[in-house]
Write an enzyme that holds these catalytic residues in place. Sequence first.
Site, PDB file in Angstrom:
ATOM      1  N   HIS A  72      20.383  46.605  48.353  1.00  0.00           N
ATOM      2  CA  HIS A  72      20.352  48.043  48.084  1.00  0.00           C
ATOM      3  C   HIS A  72      19.796  48.277  46.681  1.00  0.00           C
ATOM      4  O   HIS A  72      20.361  47.805  45.704  1.00  0.00           O
ATOM      5  CB  HIS A  72      21.755  48.644  48.192  1.00  0.00           C
ATOM      6  CG  HIS A  72      22.188  48.870  49.609  1.00  0.00           C
ATOM      7  ND1 HIS A  72      23.152  49.767  49.967  1.00  0.00           N
ATOM      8  CD2 HIS A  72      21.758  48.306  50.766  1.00  0.00           C
ATOM      9  CE1 HIS A  72      23.305  49.745  51.280  1.00  0.00           C
ATOM     10  NE2 HIS A  72      22.479  48.862  51.788  1.00  0.00           N
ATOM     11  N   PRO A 292      38.901  50.525  43.144  1.00  0.00           N
ATOM     12  CA  PRO A 292      37.700  50.033  43.846  1.00  0.00           C
ATOM     13  C   PRO A 292      36.437  50.868  43.623  1.00  0.00           C
ATOM     14  O   PRO A 292      35.354  50.455  44.038  1.00  0.00           O
ATOM     15  CB  PRO A 292      38.112  50.080  45.321  1.00  0.00           C
ATOM     16  CG  PRO A 292      39.254  51.024  45.391  1.00  0.00           C
ATOM     17  CD  PRO A 292      39.946  50.959  44.073  1.00  0.00           C
ATOM     18  N   TYR A 384      26.805  49.139  37.174  1.00  0.00           N
ATOM     19  CA  TYR A 384      27.035  49.016  38.623  1.00  0.00           C
ATOM     20  C   TYR A 384      26.439  47.709  39.161  1.00  0.00           C
ATOM     21  O   TYR A 384      27.071  47.031  39.975  1.00  0.00           O
ATOM     22  CB  TYR A 384      26.443  50.230  39.359  1.00  0.00           C
ATOM     23  CG  TYR A 384      26.878  50.308  40.806  1.00  0.00           C
ATOM     24  CD1 TYR A 384      28.097  50.888  41.158  1.00  0.00           C
ATOM     25  CD2 TYR A 384      26.092  49.780  41.827  1.00  0.00           C
ATOM     26  CE1 TYR A 384      28.523  50.947  42.479  1.00  0.00           C
ATOM     27  CE2 TYR A 384      26.497  49.823  43.151  1.00  0.00           C
ATOM     28  CZ  TYR A 384      27.712  50.409  43.469  1.00  0.00           C
ATOM     29  OH  TYR A 384      28.130  50.450  44.784  1.00  0.00           O
TER      30      TYR A 384
HETATM   31  P1  FAD Z   1      42.805  37.747  46.514  1.00  0.00           P
HETATM   32  O1  FAD Z   1      41.665  38.128  47.375  1.00  0.00           O
HETATM   33  O2  FAD Z   1      43.978  38.665  46.450  1.00  0.00           O
HETATM   34  O3  FAD Z   1      43.291  36.316  46.977  1.00  0.00           O
HETATM   35  C1  FAD Z   1      44.499  35.741  46.528  1.00  0.00           C
HETATM   36  C2  FAD Z   1      45.000  34.757  47.547  1.00  0.00           C
HETATM   37  O4  FAD Z   1      46.165  34.120  47.057  1.00  0.00           O
HETATM   38  C3  FAD Z   1      45.387  35.404  48.865  1.00  0.00           C
HETATM   39  O5  FAD Z   1      44.758  34.741  49.930  1.00  0.00           O
HETATM   40  C4  FAD Z   1      46.898  35.292  48.898  1.00  0.00           C
HETATM   41  O6  FAD Z   1      47.406  35.170  50.224  1.00  0.00           O
HETATM   42  C5  FAD Z   1      47.124  34.045  48.075  1.00  0.00           C
HETATM   43  N1  FAD Z   1      48.454  33.971  47.463  1.00  0.00           N
HETATM   44  C6  FAD Z   1      49.160  34.980  46.903  1.00  0.00           C
HETATM   45  N2  FAD Z   1      50.323  34.538  46.448  1.00  0.00           N
HETATM   46  C7  FAD Z   1      50.383  33.224  46.731  1.00  0.00           C
HETATM   47  C8  FAD Z   1      51.359  32.224  46.517  1.00  0.00           C
HETATM   48  N3  FAD Z   1      52.519  32.523  45.929  1.00  0.00           N
HETATM   49  N4  FAD Z   1      51.102  30.973  46.928  1.00  0.00           N
HETATM   50  C9  FAD Z   1      49.919  30.676  47.532  1.00  0.00           C
HETATM   51  N5  FAD Z   1      48.956  31.596  47.769  1.00  0.00           N
HETATM   52  C10 FAD Z   1      49.190  32.849  47.363  1.00  0.00           C
HETATM   53  N6  FAD Z   1      35.772  44.310  44.918  1.00  0.00           N
HETATM   54  C11 FAD Z   1      34.421  44.349  44.736  1.00  0.00           C
HETATM   55  O7  FAD Z   1      33.901  43.561  43.944  1.00  0.00           O
HETATM   56  N7  FAD Z   1      33.594  45.215  45.418  1.00  0.00           N
HETATM   57  C12 FAD Z   1      34.105  46.097  46.294  1.00  0.00           C
HETATM   58  O8  FAD Z   1      33.323  46.824  46.941  1.00  0.00           O
HETATM   59  C13 FAD Z   1      35.546  46.127  46.490  1.00  0.00           C
HETATM   60  N8  FAD Z   1      36.104  46.978  47.352  1.00  0.00           N
HETATM   61  C14 FAD Z   1      37.454  46.902  47.596  1.00  0.00           C
HETATM   62  C15 FAD Z   1      37.975  47.779  48.517  1.00  0.00           C
HETATM   63  C16 FAD Z   1      39.331  47.731  48.791  1.00  0.00           C
HETATM   64  C17 FAD Z   1      39.887  48.712  49.803  1.00  0.00           C
HETATM   65  C18 FAD Z   1      40.174  46.774  48.149  1.00  0.00           C
HETATM   66  C19 FAD Z   1      41.649  46.683  48.471  1.00  0.00           C
HETATM   67  C20 FAD Z   1      39.649  45.894  47.229  1.00  0.00           C
HETATM   68  C21 FAD Z   1      38.285  45.954  46.929  1.00  0.00           C
HETATM   69  N9  FAD Z   1      37.718  45.088  46.002  1.00  0.00           N
HETATM   70  C22 FAD Z   1      36.360  45.170  45.784  1.00  0.00           C
HETATM   71  C23 FAD Z   1      38.540  44.124  45.257  1.00  0.00           C
HETATM   72  C24 FAD Z   1      38.491  42.701  45.837  1.00  0.00           C
HETATM   73  O9  FAD Z   1      38.816  42.713  47.197  1.00  0.00           O
HETATM   74  C25 FAD Z   1      39.443  41.765  45.058  1.00  0.00           C
HETATM   75  O10 FAD Z   1      39.197  41.926  43.687  1.00  0.00           O
HETATM   76  C26 FAD Z   1      39.272  40.285  45.440  1.00  0.00           C
HETATM   77  O11 FAD Z   1      39.821  40.041  46.715  1.00  0.00           O
HETATM   78  C27 FAD Z   1      39.940  39.348  44.422  1.00  0.00           C
HETATM   79  O12 FAD Z   1      39.879  38.021  44.859  1.00  0.00           O
HETATM   80  P2  FAD Z   1      40.977  36.969  44.432  1.00  0.00           P
HETATM   81  O13 FAD Z   1      40.597  35.704  45.119  1.00  0.00           O
HETATM   82  O14 FAD Z   1      41.124  36.973  42.967  1.00  0.00           O
HETATM   83  O15 FAD Z   1      42.343  37.532  45.011  1.00  0.00           O
HETATM   84  C1  DHB Z   2      32.908  49.279  49.361  1.00  0.00           C
HETATM   85  C2  DHB Z   2      34.057  49.323  48.625  1.00  0.00           C
HETATM   86  C3  DHB Z   2      34.025  49.838  47.362  1.00  0.00           C
HETATM   87  O1  DHB Z   2      35.125  49.874  46.621  1.00  0.00           O
HETATM   88  C4  DHB Z   2      32.854  50.318  46.793  1.00  0.00           C
HETATM   89  O2  DHB Z   2      32.862  50.840  45.551  1.00  0.00           O
HETATM   90  C5  DHB Z   2      31.704  50.272  47.541  1.00  0.00           C
HETATM   91  C6  DHB Z   2      31.740  49.741  48.825  1.00  0.00           C
HETATM   92  C7  DHB Z   2      32.939  48.734  50.740  1.00  0.00           C
HETATM   93  O3  DHB Z   2      34.020  48.351  51.202  1.00  0.00           O
HETATM   94  O4  DHB Z   2      31.895  48.678  51.373  1.00  0.00           O
END
Ligand code: FAD
Ligand code: DHB
Length: 389
Positions: A72, A292, A384
Amino acid sequence: MRARIVIIGGGPSGLLLSQLLHLSGVETVVLERRPRAYVMARVRAGVLEWGTVETLREAGVGERMDREGFVHEGVYLSAQNRGFRVPLKERAGRPVLVYGQTEVTRDLYDARDAADGAVIDEAAGVEIHGVDGRTPHVTYRKDGRECRIDCDYVIGCDGFHGVSRGVIPKTVLREYERVYPFGWLGVLSESHPVSDELIYANSTRGFALCSMRNEGLSRYYVQTEVDEDPAAWSDSRFWDELKRRIPEAAADVLTTGRITEKSLAPLRSYVAEPMRWGRLFLVGDAAHIVPPTGAKGLNLAVSDVHYLHRALVALYRDGSEEGIDRYSDLALARVWKSVRFSWWMTTMLHRFPDQTPFDQRIQESEIDYLEHSGAAQTVMAENYVGLPF
Ligand code: FAD
Ligand code: DHB
């Protein structure tokens, strides 16, 4: 059992770090609390910064992403029924890639499996011991058995609700937080996306976002109360509300489809400092959360991984501790810039409960300024698409 590095959490940050370290000759054990099917089914991020794309390629998981992701070169913003495009690539030199987090996670699991990487799922009761000394270990239960892994370092990739951050003493940990008084209700819909690029919409009824996964799968969000029950939102209620918040030109061509997922996400900014304590390092959501709106959470997790991977390789290859000593400061400098950007996007685009007509005019004039100032667009675009690592 003994491992050089134990990674807690098999989300994107834990899997990516484990894969990059494997390619650099450093083996790890990943402990994940949930069953794999659960981790794979979580619908979350959709927008990858170019630095994230390059890091995933470096990890050897870029092939399907490059084939199936959508480049994009711009995004749309709108306020009060008027939309305009911010040309990201023209302003900041780089585009973004739309490719779902579920797909990133699947690609990483496939790569770890192909390399016989140790990823232990359904590891219950994970506890971290001795990271303030020279000989840490981690204990957990698997299939009812007590297990122990001795290691050099423990990496907390266990998300916001994980156990790692809590190991850092309260006297050391500094926490910064803003909780927003609203949430996002998100749906996945089997329908053609309403627009070829994302639409971020400010309206007096609240924020809305139109995103996508592929030509037949759309992702839409509307701002709601934070304690809203997704079950109280029938499909038709969701579509009606979305259409009232986006520009008419888009609402007129919006096609609805079967909704396969509906969930509510709260919005929060949070940073924990430092991101290292003794032999424990925090990565991704374990250390910081952004709302987000700026699409930054997953991308920040990847930049943390990038810094820590380099630092650990320098340590194991050259015996240099400089990288691990600098990790927290380096990662936090980038984290805070993304926290600021996500806060700015959130503040500009959402309806706040105590919002006055004055506040609404300020938001509208900020968006109007963005529409007409190349300088303002460059500032937004540069953030962005992602600041350099
Ligand atoms: P997580 O994905 O939370 O992974 C952590 C893992 O650790 C999980 O699998 C969990 O089960 C495990 N865990 C937890 N506790 C324990 C324990 N005690 N023992 C063993 N395992 C454990 N980010 C973007 O960059 N772009 C986007 O467009 C975007 N949109 C989003 C939209 C929504 C609706 C949401 C909710 C989030 C969005 N995010 C976005 C954020 C993104 O999803 C997270 O920042 C990302 O998942 C972080 O990755 P992580 O591996 O650090 O943590
Ligand atoms: C999506 C999520 C976001 O938080 C964002 O800023 C843009 C796209 C998505 O889930 O596609």
